[in-house]
Each structure stands twice: as C-alpha cells, then as structure tokens.
Design a protein around this motif. Sequence first.
Motif, mmCIF file in Angstrom:
data_model
loop_
_atom_site.group_PDB
_atom_site.id
_atom_site.type_symbol
_atom_site.label_atom_id
_atom_site.label_comp_id
_atom_site.label_asym_id
_atom_site.label_seq_id
_atom_site.Cartn_x
_atom_site.Cartn_y
_atom_site.Cartn_z
ATOM 1 N N ALA A 1 6.008 -1.453 -5.182
ATOM 2 C CA ALA A 1 6.338 -2.691 -5.896
ATOM 3 C C ALA A 1 7.742 -3.148 -5.539
ATOM 4 N N ILE A 2 7.871 -4.402 -5.147
ATOM 5 C CA ILE A 2 9.189 -4.978 -4.874
ATOM 6 C C ILE A 2 9.319 -6.261 -5.691
ATOM 7 N N VAL A 3 10.389 -6.343 -6.475
ATOM 8 C CA VAL A 3 10.687 -7.564 -7.222
ATOM 9 C C VAL A 3 12.039 -8.089 -6.759
ATOM 10 N N THR A 4 12.093 -9.381 -6.461
ATOM 11 C CA THR A 4 13.371 -9.990 -6.087
ATOM 12 C C THR A 4 13.671 -11.157 -7.021
ATOM 13 N N PHE A 5 14.946 -11.305 -7.333
ATOM 14 C CA PHE A 5 15.418 -12.498 -8.031
ATOM 15 C C PHE A 5 16.421 -13.193 -7.121
ATOM 16 N N THR A 6 16.339 -14.509 -7.023
ATOM 17 C CA THR A 6 17.347 -15.270 -6.297
ATOM 18 C C THR A 6 17.813 -16.420 -7.170
ATOM 19 N N VAL B 1 0.856 -1.195 0.000
ATOM 20 C CA VAL B 1 0.000 0.000 0.000
ATOM 21 C C VAL B 1 0.888 1.239 0.000
ATOM 22 N N ARG B 2 0.747 2.069 -1.045
ATOM 23 C CA ARG B 2 1.540 3.301 -1.138
ATOM 24 C C ARG B 2 0.858 4.440 -0.383
ATOM 25 N N ASP B 3 1.674 5.393 0.063
ATOM 26 C CA ASP B 3 1.111 6.519 0.822
ATOM 27 C C ASP B 3 0.582 7.629 -0.088
ATOM 28 N N MET B 4 0.857 7.498 -1.393
ATOM 29 C CA MET B 4 0.391 8.498 -2.352
ATOM 30 C C MET B 4 -0.133 7.766 -3.574
ATOM 31 N N GLY C 1 13.240 3.000 -6.058
ATOM 32 C CA GLY C 1 13.401 3.345 -4.652
ATOM 33 C C GLY C 1 14.707 2.822 -4.092
ATOM 34 N N ALA C 2 14.942 1.539 -4.246
ATOM 35 C CA ALA C 2 16.152 0.922 -3.700
ATOM 36 C C ALA C 2 16.533 -0.276 -4.550
ATOM 37 N N MET C 3 17.817 -0.549 -4.573
ATOM 38 C CA MET C 3 18.352 -1.717 -5.282
ATOM 39 C C MET C 3 19.342 -2.425 -4.385
ATOM 40 N N LYS D 1 7.890 2.595 -7.615
ATOM 41 C CA LYS D 1 6.486 2.943 -7.421
ATOM 42 C C LYS D 1 5.579 1.974 -8.154
ATOM 43 N N HIS D 2 6.003 1.588 -9.346
ATOM 44 C CA HIS D 2 5.130 0.769 -10.193
ATOM 45 C C HIS D 2 5.811 -0.535 -10.585
#
Lengths: 80, 80, 157, 157
Positions: D35-40, C43-46, D82-84, D107-108
């Motif tokens: 959105a978070i995508v992970t590869f392992t 859930v995003r804040d915006m 956002g982060a990597m 974000k997406h």
Amino acid sequence: MKILFFGQLREQLGVAELLVNDGPDTVGGLREILASRGDLWQQYLSSKDVLVAVNQTLCDFDTAIHEDDEIAFFPPVTGG
Amino acid sequence: MKILFFGQLREQLGVAELLVNDGPDTVGGLREILASRGDLWQQYLSSKDVLVAVNQTLCDFDTAIHEDDEIAFFPPVTGG
Amino acid sequence: MVESAPLINIIVQQADFDHAQEYQRLKDHGSQYGAIVTFTGLVRDMNLGESVSGLFLEHYPGMTEKVLNDLAKQAAQKWSLGAMTIIHRVGQLAINQQIVFVGVSSKHRSEAFEACQFLMDFLKTNAPFWKKELRQGSEHWIQKKQSDELAAQKWDT
Amino acid sequence: MVESAPLINIIVQQADFDHAQEYQRLKDHGSQYGAIVTFTGLVRDMNLGESVSGLFLEHYPGMTEKVLNDLAKQAAQKWSLGAMTIIHRVGQLAINQQIVFVGVSSKHRSEAFEACQFLMDFLKTNAPFWKKELRQGSEHWIQKKQSDELAAQKWDT
C-alpha cells in the motif's frame, strides 16, 4: 546568545537575528528584555500567539537558557 | 435468463455461464433449481457467503427476476 | 459560486497504468484544488505468512464499472471534490506490480484523504473483483477479510 | 521476523520535486509493502475568497528538518511502515505549483492512510514554515487555522 525571528514577527520587528550577551536565565526573562526595546517590541512579543524554540525545539517561557543557546521567536506555523 | 458464475464458485461448479428458459420468479427459486443439478451445486450454492447480482446490481434472494434478466452468483469480492 | 460536479475517471484494464500520468491529470484539473491524495495497491510477495509468486484477478465486466461509478458518485455527494480517478487491473499480475489506483483532488486535505479512503474501503467490499494467489505450484482464492468489512462499515452514519 | 525501521527521507528545498520519482522510490523500497499513499499540496488560486497570485514560504533552517524527522519517527512507532518521504518547498511559488509531498508505504492500506494523514496534520501545526500570500499588489501572512489545530489534536490518545 543568538536570537532569531521568523515570519510575520520578523517583518513586524524588522529584525531577523540579534546577538545578546549576558542574557537572562529563562525565555520569559529574555522576552521581557527584548520587549523593553520599544513599543513595537512590547506589542508584538507579548502576543499570546508568539511561539518560542530553544535550540530548535519548541518550548515554553519558563525554559532555562544559557549563553550558547539559539532562541527563536515566531508566530504560529502555517506550512503544508 | 442468463446465469453467470464468478471466482472460486465458477471453478467449483466448472461453469461460467448458463442459459435458463422459463425460469422461476425469484433469485431464491432460481438457486433451488440450480442446486438440484447435483451435490456440488447443492453444496456450493447453499453457502451463506454466496452473493447474487441481478442485472449487475447486488440484491438479496427475495428479488424478483424476469426472462431477460442477467443473474450472477459469486463469492465475497476480494479486489483492491 | 456554483460547485460543478467532480471529474470522474473509471478504468478497468489488463494493462498497467502510469502513476505519474494519473497524478498529472488530477493536478491539471483545476487550480482551485490544493490537495491531492493517491492510493496505490501493489502485489505483495507474502500474504498471511505464505510466499506468493503472483496474482490472478477476475472481474465481472460491466458490473465492475457500474459499482465503481456509483461509489465515485457517492463520494461526490459526501465531500466537495475536484476529480476522482479509479483504476483497477485484471488478469495475471506479478510481484510488486500495480493492482489498483485511487486518486482524489479537493480544496482541503481532510476531504481528499477521507474520500480516497472511502473509495478504497468500498471498492474492497463492493466491487466484483476476485483475487487468486499463485504460490509455488498451487493456486489459492483469497477469502474475504473481516477487517475489510469493518473498514467499510465505519463509514455508515 | 524482525521488523526493520522504515526508510525515512526528509527534504526541504526551493526546487520543485518530481512526484513520479518519489512514488517510484516508495514503490521500489520492498515488495512486502502493498500500500502506498501520497499527499501533495498545491498552491491554490483562491484562499478565503481572495484571489491569489502566488505564495512565499519562509522556514527555520535546521529546526524544520529536525521537526520533520521527529514526526517521521513518531509515525514509525505508531504504525508498521515501509518508507516515508516528506518534501517541503520554500521560497517563491506560483499558482498550481507543488508545495509539499508526504508519501508512505506499508503492508496494509489503513496504516498507510493514517500515517500519511498524521504526518500532514502535525507538519501543519508543528513544522516551522510560514506562508505569505501574494495577491494583486499586496502581501498577506497566512494566519493559523483552528481546523488544523483540531486535526492535530484528534491524534492525541
């Protein structure tokens, strides 16, 4: 200059690291000098798959090199 | 037949579930009968965005329906 | 060698899910699968420039599970997969809470990436969930996005 | 609104990594990222029809971190992220152990999927790691795969 070998190439040559003084001006020149060390060196260093990095950046065999550079030879990378 | 409404359409109509006896033969016929319940029903059910599922499978308004079917009307889905 | 059908795990629930446990389940499924891809939606804040305080998620019980199962079976036909997990929460959710999890294992990474993205793209356009955004003192039903429809259409071949 | 540069976390280590902790780090980075995508990547028990008992991973210390950092910065320019996190293990690894983790938040979802796949595709072809496969009583250096080169080339635009 400091010369490094990695992966299968390191095993084939039996050397991980070499120091070369008064080395040549280009990566290609360095490869020729190293290849003259013997048949194994000739064979493995002339493979078209050999990659080279100068100061930890991939480059081609025309790249100029200098006394303080770190030059690494290695086979295609296979991580991941 | 059992009629269900979901999401914004459920709120707009103020109804989540209806039972209809001796209903029509198609989804389109059912929509017409429901639309005749009043202006709000006319307005919201005639939106081109309204989706319909018969027995929990998305279908179009030509689909045949039967007495024991479960028919659901709802707006475009927005999960995920 | 006979390829067995992938393990499919579909869950629709109000409760939160444990990402670590779901990853572990995929990892433990079989050591012939070298690639695991997971997607998690939060859930995003915006949203669209509006400050959001939470979400309410409504679904069509029964149909949801059926659609998600059908999607997983479609993916199993398109790619050679080890396991697939789809979890979607419903009810009231706060900022930064987990909404959805899609995890896929396969022998090779491209298949795992593609199957995971395929499942998310079709979940977004086909699974009967509806989101209501909670803002300061008001509620707004989320409208469908054209980008989601286009994302799903690109898989048509 | 000013987009800040994404948080980049690059680790090359012998020790195993904690997938749950890495996911949590991505999730906690900011509630604007939905959105978070992970590869392992895991050690498989079979490769090209040969039974495998483990892997040895060699790397070029220093260059590895530099290449992975450059890749992350390229991804940060191509997508709004956002982060990597990129973690790659070296040394001796047994069957089903974790080799590599790439995790991305954005974000997406399309951006997170694409950036994660981009990072893996270029890691495979550009980061100086070399894998040696341990089979019954013998060792075999893995050769590059054309499919990996093609996967990386498809990002050229």
